[in-house]
Design an enzyme around this catalytic site. Structure first.
Site, mmCIF file in Angstrom:
data_model
loop_
_atom_site.group_PDB
_atom_site.id
_atom_site.type_symbol
_atom_site.label_atom_id
_atom_site.label_comp_id
_atom_site.label_asym_id
_atom_site.label_seq_id
_atom_site.Cartn_x
_atom_site.Cartn_y
_atom_site.Cartn_z
ATOM 1 N N CYS A 76 0.850 -1.194 0.000
ATOM 2 C CA CYS A 76 0.000 0.000 0.000
ATOM 3 C C CYS A 76 0.880 1.236 0.000
ATOM 4 O O CYS A 76 1.689 1.433 0.892
ATOM 5 C CB CYS A 76 -0.893 0.020 1.229
ATOM 6 S SG CYS A 76 -1.800 1.554 1.443
ATOM 7 N N GLU A 123 -4.980 -8.763 -1.276
ATOM 8 C CA GLU A 123 -4.863 -8.734 0.182
ATOM 9 C C GLU A 123 -4.014 -7.548 0.596
ATOM 10 O O GLU A 123 -3.060 -7.187 -0.098
ATOM 11 C CB GLU A 123 -4.226 -10.052 0.662
ATOM 12 C CG GLU A 123 -4.006 -10.153 2.162
ATOM 13 C CD GLU A 123 -2.563 -9.908 2.584
ATOM 14 O OE1 GLU A 123 -2.280 -10.092 3.775
ATOM 15 O OE2 GLU A 123 -1.725 -9.510 1.739
ATOM 16 N N ARG A 166 -4.151 -11.698 13.203
ATOM 17 C CA ARG A 166 -3.638 -11.132 11.956
ATOM 18 C C ARG A 166 -4.839 -10.662 11.133
ATOM 19 O O ARG A 166 -5.457 -11.440 10.406
ATOM 20 C CB ARG A 166 -2.815 -12.163 11.180
ATOM 21 C CG ARG A 166 -2.004 -11.549 10.039
ATOM 22 C CD ARG A 166 -1.125 -12.585 9.349
ATOM 23 N NE ARG A 166 -0.142 -11.948 8.487
ATOM 24 C CZ ARG A 166 1.033 -11.482 8.880
ATOM 25 N NH1 ARG A 166 1.391 -11.595 10.149
ATOM 26 N NH2 ARG A 166 1.860 -10.907 8.037
ATOM 27 N N ARG A 168 -6.459 -8.738 8.147
ATOM 28 C CA ARG A 168 -6.131 -8.275 6.808
ATOM 29 C C ARG A 168 -7.418 -8.043 6.025
ATOM 30 O O ARG A 168 -8.429 -8.704 6.255
ATOM 31 C CB ARG A 168 -5.254 -9.301 6.063
ATOM 32 C CG ARG A 168 -3.858 -9.473 6.653
ATOM 33 C CD ARG A 168 -3.037 -8.209 6.487
ATOM 34 N NE ARG A 168 -1.664 -8.339 6.946
ATOM 35 C CZ ARG A 168 -1.231 -8.015 8.143
ATOM 36 N NH1 ARG A 168 -2.085 -7.551 9.057
ATOM 37 N NH2 ARG A 168 0.051 -8.133 8.456
#
Length: 356
Positions: A76, A123, A166, A168
């Protein structure tokens, strides 16, 4: 029905997406990863070295093979400028005022626009939605719609599959001329299993075995430990809970913090208590397992064969990678939908019509 689904693996890292789609019968037609150390592990895992920097692909139509699914765990970057100058754009691709120019996402969008695969799976970190006051997410969604795709997103915490928090965000999309509805896509996000697939007590190496094999190799050094203690004390005095994350026995049912690419520095997010001694980091094998990677990967970190990269690089790679069981579940659902609706056959018919 014979499964002739194929995919490309972009920003591939060490190939978690590839394992997932191959587990559902898919064939990888192309992979790309710029980091030379990740390429080494990818080659060990998958038997081939991925193409390097995707930005070196200047002719998408001819350099990227036709494929059914585009898979990518893309970095990103901020879309701070609504366009770039002609001087910097080199006159390539889709115009000078594209707000995704200069970002990694731009290449993904252009491959989707030009190659028009049946579907994609993307993702990213969960904060993508709030980044730059929502502008990054808005530009991404508008860009995906503009190149002809319908999609849904969902934030999934992998802790229902592996003993690690985690979170995502996942994008699942289909070409908007295939009759796939948003509800169809929503149903592809997997429900958590009734029981966690991997538990911490089955991942961690017993202390006696660890000592015999590694001695104090993974025990945190005294200077690092003093620094971590000092930082935690400072944060506690400020009234917050920041600091290292320490896991102690009993391990049953416990879930760690998120392993990250910085884990090699001090192991702060996941430290394992050792009675009477300083805590230790996870070993690379344990890092592999806490991400749920397939058993075929274990031999590269358990001493059976040569480790493809240093411990430092292994930590970076697993910290940057995906929780594999989540990706595997999504890939399985996507493949099942594509095959059940004969989307690959329909696509072939459309291509033949166009050719005629």
């Amino acid at each position: 029905m014979e499964n002739n689904l194929n995919f490309i693996d972009l920003y591939a890292g060490i190939g978690g997406f590839r394992f997932a789609f191959e587990a559902s019968g898919g064939i990888c037609k192309f992979s790309s990863e710029w980091d030379k150390y990740s390429q080494l592990t990818y080659r060990a895992f998958h038997g081939e070295t991925p193409f390097g920097d995707i930005h070196l692909v200047t002719d998408i139509k001819n350099q990227i093979p036709d494929h059914n699914i585009l898979a990518a765990g893309f970095p990103c970057q901020p879309f701070s400028l609504a366009g770039v100058s002609k001087k910097n754009s080199l006159g390539r691709l889709h115009g000078f005022d594209d707000p995704t120019q200069g970002t990694e996402f731009f290449k993904i969008k252009e491959i989707l626009r030009i190659k028009q695969p049946v579907a994609f799976l993307l993702e990213n970190v969960k904060n993508l939605k709030s980044h730059d006051e929502g502008n990054t997410y808005r530009i991404i969604t508008e860009s995906l719609e503009n190149v002809g795709y319908i999609f849904e997103t969902k934030i999934i915490d992998a802790s229902k599959w592996v003993p690690q928090h985690r979170e995502r965000i996942f994008f699942i999309g289909f070409r908007n001329d295939l009759g796939i509805s948003k509800k169809d896509i929503q149903n592809l996000f997997p429900e958590p299993p009734k029981e966690r697939i991997y538990e911490l007590e089955n991942i961690l190496i017993p202390e006696s075995e660890l000592q015999n094999k590694f001695g104090e190799k993974y025990t945190v050094g005294p200077g690092t430990w003093d620094t971590l203690l000092r930082h935690k004390k400072v944060h506690a005095e400020k009234g917050n809970g920041f600091g290292y994350g320490l896991i102690s026995k009993p391990y049953s049912g416990k879930v760690t913090r998120t392993i990250s690419a910085r884990y090699h520095k001090d192991g702060a997010e996941i430290l394992i208590e050792q009675k009477g001694r300083r805590p230790r980091r996870l070993t690379p094998l344990e890092a592999c397992k806490i991400q749920g990677f397939p058993e075929e990967c274990y031999k590269f970190f358990d001493g059976s064969v040569s480790q493809p990269v240093s411990d430092t690089q292994a930590y970076r790679q697993f910290g940057n990678s995906v929780a594999y069981p989540v990706i595997e579940a999504i890939a399985s659902n996507m493949t099942e939908l594509i095959n059940s609706k004969n989307l690959l056959i329909d696509e072939l018919v459309e291509i033949n019509k166009t050719a005629v």
